[in-house]
Design a protein around this motif. Structure first.
Motif, PDB file in Angstrom:
ATOM      1  N   LYS A   9       0.893  -1.184   0.000  1.00 38.86           N
ATOM      2  CA  LYS A   9       0.000   0.000   0.000  1.00 38.86           C
ATOM      3  C   LYS A   9       0.919   1.218   0.000  1.00 38.86           C
ATOM      4  CE  LYS A   9      -1.884   0.940   3.907  1.00 38.86           C
ATOM      5  NZ  LYS A   9      -2.632   0.582   5.101  1.00 38.86           N
ATOM      6  N   SER A  56       2.708  -2.321   6.354  1.00 38.11           N
ATOM      7  CA  SER A  56       2.183  -3.579   6.925  1.00 38.11           C
ATOM      8  C   SER A  56       2.700  -4.802   6.165  1.00 38.11           C
ATOM      9  CB  SER A  56       0.657  -3.571   6.902  1.00 38.11           C
ATOM     10  OG  SER A  56       0.180  -2.644   7.842  1.00 38.11           O
ATOM     11  N   ALA A  76       7.607   1.642   8.885  1.00 41.17           N
ATOM     12  CA  ALA A  76       7.158   3.039   8.940  1.00 41.17           C
ATOM     13  C   ALA A  76       5.755   3.049   9.520  1.00 41.17           C
ATOM     14  CB  ALA A  76       7.184   3.660   7.559  1.00 41.17           C
ATOM     15  N   ALA A  78       3.513   2.100  13.567  1.00 41.38           N
ATOM     16  CA  ALA A  78       3.608   1.726  14.980  1.00 41.38           C
ATOM     17  C   ALA A  78       3.690   0.215  15.189  1.00 41.38           C
ATOM     18  CB  ALA A  78       2.406   2.291  15.721  1.00 41.38           C
ATOM     19  N   ASN A 102       2.379   8.357  12.835  1.00 44.57           N
ATOM     20  CA  ASN A 102       1.122   8.358  12.066  1.00 44.57           C
ATOM     21  C   ASN A 102      -0.116   8.376  12.977  1.00 44.57           C
ATOM     22  OD1 ASN A 102       0.989   5.769  13.053  1.00 44.57           O
ATOM     23  ND2 ASN A 102       1.476   4.755  11.120  1.00 44.57           N
ATOM     24  N   ALA A 274      -3.744   5.177   8.652  1.00 48.21           N
ATOM     25  CA  ALA A 274      -2.513   5.962   8.504  1.00 48.21           C
ATOM     26  C   ALA A 274      -2.348   6.475   7.087  1.00 48.21           C
ATOM     27  CB  ALA A 274      -1.310   5.109   8.891  1.00 48.21           C
TER      28      ALA A 274
HETATM   29  C1  3PG Z   1       0.465   1.186  12.190  1.00 47.57           C
HETATM   30  O1  3PG Z   1       0.648   0.165  12.872  1.00 47.57           O
HETATM   31  O2  3PG Z   1       1.301   2.105  12.133  1.00 47.57           O
HETATM   32  C2  3PG Z   1      -0.839   1.378  11.477  1.00 47.57           C
HETATM   33  O3  3PG Z   1      -1.645   0.265  11.609  1.00 47.57           O
HETATM   34  C3  3PG Z   1      -0.695   1.791  10.023  1.00 47.57           C
HETATM   35  O4  3PG Z   1      -0.360   0.736   9.167  1.00 47.57           O
HETATM   36  P1  3PG Z   1      -0.101   0.990   7.610  1.00 47.57           P
HETATM   37  O5  3PG Z   1       1.212   1.688   7.474  1.00 47.57           O
HETATM   38  O6  3PG Z   1      -0.100  -0.356   6.991  1.00 47.57           O
HETATM   39  O7  3PG Z   1      -1.211   1.839   7.083  1.00 47.57           O
END
Ligand code: 3PG
Length: 306
Positions: A9, A56, A76, A78, A102, A274
Motif C-alpha cells: 500500500k 504492513s 514506517a 507503529a 502516524n 494511517a
Molecule cells: C500502524 O501500525 O502504524 C498502522 O496500523 C498503520 O499501518 P499501515 O502503514 O499499513 O497503514
C-alpha cells in the motif's frame, strides 16, 4: 548501500520524494517496490538491499533468507506484528518502528467512523451527537492519547484502560484511568480499541465484553483485526441489535457480518487509518532517517528486537 522501500500500500508520492532525498543525501541508493501483488517480487527486490522500509508488508524468515545484505528493517508505523522479530534477530537484522508518526491520522479516522455511526450513516434518520457521551480508550499509547485530545474537542467524557501507562499520565491529560476492561466496556457508549496484536491480546475482545456496552454502543477498531474474537463479535451483534461495530481492518467474517447486520457494521476497504499525506511523510521520512542513522552511525534508538 541500497535501501528498498517495499510498500504493497504505497506512501503518498510527496512522502516518497522526501524518503528519496534523505537516502540520496546520505549517499545511498533508493529502490522502490510499490503495489506488488506477487511475493516473488518482494523476494527478488530485497536480494541486494542493505536497508528495508515497509508498512504492513510481511517480513518473515523467507524474506530475510532472500535478503543476504540486509542489516535493518524499519516499519514506517507503529505496529510491527507483521515482522518476525525472532527470525530477524537470528539473521542479525535490526528491526525498528516509528512510534507516534502516524498516530494523529489514525485518531482522526476514529472520529470519522464515530460520527458516521452516530448519524446512522447519514441515511436521513435522526442520529445522536458525540457531545456529552462517554468514550473509553483501550490502550493509552500514541494513538489513544490523540483520540483523547480530539474527543475533548467534541465535548466527550474520556476514560482509558491501559495497565502499562505510568501512574498519573492519564490524569495529567484530563483522562479518567480505569482499572479493567469490564469497566471500560460497561461504562462507555463509544469504545475505541488501540491495543497491539500480541499473544495476550489476540481474540481478547468478544461476546462477554461487547455485550457489556451500554445501549446504543459503538465499538471502533482501528488497531488489528486479530484482537477480536470474530465468532464472539457475531454472537454479540446478534444478541444486541443496538450495537454497531466500525473497523479499519476487515474481519475474516466481514461478508457474513455485512449480510447479517448491514449498516450496523462498517469496514474500510483497505487499512486506511494511517493513509494521509501527513502520516506518510512523518512515518516515511522518520523511517528513512532511522535507516540512515543505523547504516551510517549504528544508532538503533527505536530497535524493537533488542
Ligand atoms: C500502524 O501500525 O502504524 C498502522 O496500523 C498503520 O499501518 P499501515 O502503514 O499499513 O497503514
Amino acid at each position: 548501500m541500497k535501501v528498498l522501500v517495499a510498500t504493497e500500500k504505497p506512501f503518498a508520492a510527496v512522502a516518497v520524494d522526501g524518503i528519496r532525498r534523505v537516502i540520496e543525501e546520505a549517499g545511498y541508493e533508493l529502490d522502490l517496490l510499490e503495489k506488488y501483488t506477487d511475493r516473488a517480487d518482494l523476494l527478488a527486490a530485497v536480494a541486494n538491499a542493505d536497508g528495508l522500509i515497509i508498512r504492513s508488508d510481511k517480513v518473515d524468515a523467507e524474506v530475510l533468507d532472500a535478503a543476504k545484505n540486509l542489516k535493518i528493517v524499519v516499519r514506517a508505523g507503529a505496529g510491527y506484528d507483521n515482522v518476525d522479530l525472532a527470525a530477524a534477530t537470528a539473521h542479525n537484522v535490526v528491526v525498528e518502528n516509528t512510534p507516534g508518526q502516524n498516530s494523529n491520522a489514525v485518531a482522526e479516522l476514529v472520529f470519522g467512523m464515530a460520527v458516521m455511526a452516530a448519524r446512522n450513516y447519514y441515511n436521513g434518520t435522526s442520529g445522536t451527537e458525540l457531545k456529552g457521551k462517554r468514550l473509553g480508550i483501550q490502550a493509552y499509547g500514541q494513538v489513544g492519547r490523540n483520540v483523547a485530545r480530539v474527543a475533548k474537542g467534541f465535548g466527550m467524557e474520556v476514560s482509558a484502560f491501559d495497565p502499562y501507562c505510568p501512574d498519573g499520565a492519564m490524569e495529567a491529560e484530563g483522562v479518567t484511568p480505569l482499572h479493567d476492561t469490564d469497566t471500560l466496556y460497561s461504562g462507555n457508549e463509544v469504545v475505541s480499541i488501540h491495543i497491539p496484536a500480541t499473544p495476550e491480546t489476540k481474540g481478547s475482545i468478544g461476546y462477554d465484553l461487547i455485550t457489556k456496552m451500554p445501549k446504543g454502543g459503538i465499538l471502533i477498531n482501528t488497531a488489528r483485526k486479530e484482537v477480536i474474537d470474530e465468532a464472539g463479535l457475531e454472537k454479540a451483534l446478534e444478541a444486541r441489535t443496538d450495537i454497531k461495530y466500525m473497523a479499519d481492518i476487515k474481519p475474516d467474517n466481514a461478508d457474513v457480518l455485512k449480510e447479517k447486520f448491514g449498516d450496523r457494521v462498517f469496514f474500510t476497504p483497505k487499512k486506511m487509518g494511517a493513509q494521509t499525506a501527513e502520516a506518510n511523510i512523518n512515518a516515511g521520512i522518520a523511517a528513512a532517517n532511522q535507516t540512515v542513522a543505523y547504516l551510517r552511525d549504528g544508532i538503533n534508538r527505536f530497535q524493537v528486537n533488542k
